[in-house]
Scaffold this motif. Sequence first.
Motif, PDB file in Angstrom:
ATOM      1  N   PHE A 251      42.957  42.871  32.394  1.00 52.52           N
ATOM      2  CA  PHE A 251      42.616  41.457  32.185  1.00 52.52           C
ATOM      3  C   PHE A 251      43.183  40.605  33.314  1.00 52.52           C
ATOM      4  N   GLU A 252      44.427  40.853  33.679  1.00 46.74           N
ATOM      5  CA  GLU A 252      45.073  40.059  34.718  1.00 46.74           C
ATOM      6  C   GLU A 252      44.382  40.242  36.068  1.00 46.74           C
ATOM      7  N   ARG A 253      43.948  41.459  36.367  1.00 48.65           N
ATOM      8  CA  ARG A 253      43.266  41.698  37.646  1.00 48.65           C
ATOM      9  C   ARG A 253      41.900  41.017  37.668  1.00 48.65           C
ATOM     10  N   VAL A 254      41.202  41.082  36.546  1.00 50.27           N
ATOM     11  CA  VAL A 254      39.897  40.415  36.458  1.00 50.27           C
ATOM     12  C   VAL A 254      40.078  38.909  36.603  1.00 50.27           C
ATOM     13  N   ALA A 255      41.056  38.343  35.893  1.00 48.88           N
ATOM     14  CA  ALA A 255      41.295  36.902  35.962  1.00 48.88           C
ATOM     15  C   ALA A 255      41.703  36.479  37.369  1.00 48.88           C
ATOM     16  N   SER A 256      42.543  37.279  38.025  1.00 49.89           N
ATOM     17  CA  SER A 256      42.967  36.960  39.395  1.00 49.89           C
ATOM     18  C   SER A 256      41.779  36.972  40.352  1.00 49.89           C
ATOM     19  N   ALA A 257      40.945  37.992  40.232  1.00 57.05           N
ATOM     20  CA  ALA A 257      39.774  38.077  41.105  1.00 57.05           C
ATOM     21  C   ALA A 257      38.827  36.905  40.868  1.00 57.05           C
ATOM     22  N   LEU A 258      38.689  36.509  39.611  1.00 50.97           N
ATOM     23  CA  LEU A 258      37.809  35.388  39.273  1.00 50.97           C
ATOM     24  C   LEU A 258      38.317  34.091  39.899  1.00 50.97           C
ATOM     25  N   LEU A 259      39.624  33.844  39.766  1.00 52.52           N
ATOM     26  CA  LEU A 259      40.202  32.605  40.277  1.00 52.52           C
ATOM     27  C   LEU A 259      40.277  32.593  41.803  1.00 52.52           C
ATOM     28  N   GLU A 260      40.512  33.759  42.396  1.00 55.38           N
ATOM     29  CA  GLU A 260      40.639  33.840  43.855  1.00 55.38           C
ATOM     30  C   GLU A 260      39.298  34.073  44.539  1.00 55.38           C
ATOM     31  N   ARG A 261      38.238  34.230  43.727  1.00 52.06           N
ATOM     32  CA  ARG A 261      36.888  34.487  44.245  1.00 52.06           C
ATOM     33  C   ARG A 261      36.861  35.732  45.117  1.00 52.06           C
ATOM     34  N   ARG A 262      37.405  36.842  44.556  1.00 50.29           N
ATOM     35  CA  ARG A 262      37.412  38.133  45.233  1.00 50.29           C
ATOM     36  C   ARG A 262      36.570  39.130  44.450  1.00 50.29           C
ATOM     37  N   ARG A 263      36.081  40.144  45.134  1.00 46.15           N
ATOM     38  CA  ARG A 263      35.316  41.193  44.459  1.00 46.15           C
ATOM     39  C   ARG A 263      36.250  42.150  43.726  1.00 46.15           C
ATOM     40  N   LEU A 264      35.662  42.836  42.762  1.00 48.01           N
ATOM     41  CA  LEU A 264      36.395  43.830  41.979  1.00 48.01           C
ATOM     42  C   LEU A 264      35.733  45.197  42.118  1.00 48.01           C
ATOM     43  N   GLN A 265      36.549  46.222  42.189  1.00 49.52           N
ATOM     44  CA  GLN A 265      36.052  47.593  42.071  1.00 49.52           C
ATOM     45  C   GLN A 265      36.442  48.068  40.683  1.00 49.52           C
ATOM     46  N   ILE A 266      35.454  48.331  39.828  1.00 47.44           N
ATOM     47  CA  ILE A 266      35.756  48.697  38.443  1.00 47.44           C
ATOM     48  C   ILE A 266      35.205  50.072  38.098  1.00 47.44           C
ATOM     49  N   THR A 267      35.868  50.705  37.171  1.00 48.27           N
ATOM     50  CA  THR A 267      35.340  51.915  36.530  1.00 48.27           C
ATOM     51  C   THR A 267      34.978  51.509  35.109  1.00 48.27           C
ATOM     52  N   TYR A 268      33.693  51.652  34.773  1.00 50.36           N
ATOM     53  CA  TYR A 268      33.195  51.103  33.508  1.00 50.36           C
ATOM     54  C   TYR A 268      32.616  52.209  32.636  1.00 50.36           C
ATOM     55  N   TYR A 269      33.003  52.168  31.367  1.00 51.99           N
ATOM     56  CA  TYR A 269      32.498  53.154  30.407  1.00 51.99           C
ATOM     57  C   TYR A 269      31.340  52.545  29.626  1.00 51.99           C
TER      58      TYR A 269
END
Length: 330
Positions: free
Chosen positions: A154-172
């Motif tokens: 959650f914290e990484r997603v929120a940080s990326a959202l606020l900083e306008r950065r891309r995310l590399q995710i592994t999604y099930y």
Amino acid sequence: MDRTERFYKIEMLIKSRGSVSFATLMDELEVSRATLKRDLDYLRTRMDAPIVYERDSNGYRFEQPSGRGANGRAQEASHELPGVWFSERELHALLTMHQLIQGLDSGGMLGRHLQPLLDKLHGMLGTTEGEARELMRRVRILSPAQRPVAGKFFERVASALLERRRLQITYYTRSKQAESDRMVSPLRLVHYRSTWYLDAWCHASEGLRRFALDALRGAEVLTQRAKDVAMKTVEAELDAGYGIYAGRDVRQATLLFSPGAAQWVANELWHPRQELEPQPDGSLRMRLPYADDTELLMDLLRHGPDVCVEGPPALRQKLQQRLQAALGHY
């Protein structure tokens, strides 16, 4: 004037006049002796205001700090009240809001970051630890069927959202029972029915997608700038359907609720663009748009015999099949 205004006026009077007598403060503030004593004590103990009584001038002033500055001159008092102030009523509203956030906070990550602010709010209210706990018990948020989200994700997603950065995710993906790696540009966090979702631009599929945060198996913030997508576009594509399920093929459902259910449903918002039509017999006809029927069917099953799908035929048939399948268990 309320207590907040009195604090500011005490500060202003002492700063402008250097020393102010107790009687003058009482007259200017138009308060009783006991109230002024409480205000002065609060400013000293809670707000760290260096207010001292000076016998020679028979008045209150700000204590000068000890020591000298870099230029060798004696330092002057530099006390300032906080730039943002709230009345007691506003503080209670903020504490209630904190309780609401805690109710939404299945992983505890929001509450942990807000705790320092909460401690300051309690201090400004003048409440003891026991009083603060009692206050928080007055508001209770129930969030059934919560799906907890790992705090680190959650914290990484929120940080990326606020900083306008891309995310590399592994999604099930539950429907496929498989994991996939994706690069996404986060656009919006959504809390819906006790679960957190991320609306993002998926660079693999080149389109807008909605991801359930509890289905994340990995998340890393990248240095690349996130793709900008207008919020109007996000809302038009992801919010047009029913509930959390998106889709471009929007259809219209017509539902008829029994008189017994109508008195409740009439006050419920199923969709922002729903249309309600009360019937002479007390029943209620509802029309609303939907794209994916998954969640709509779940809500219809909740009402059982108190709702009838009048259209479209495909939705009516699916609900009939679900009811028949459920009946087969009994």
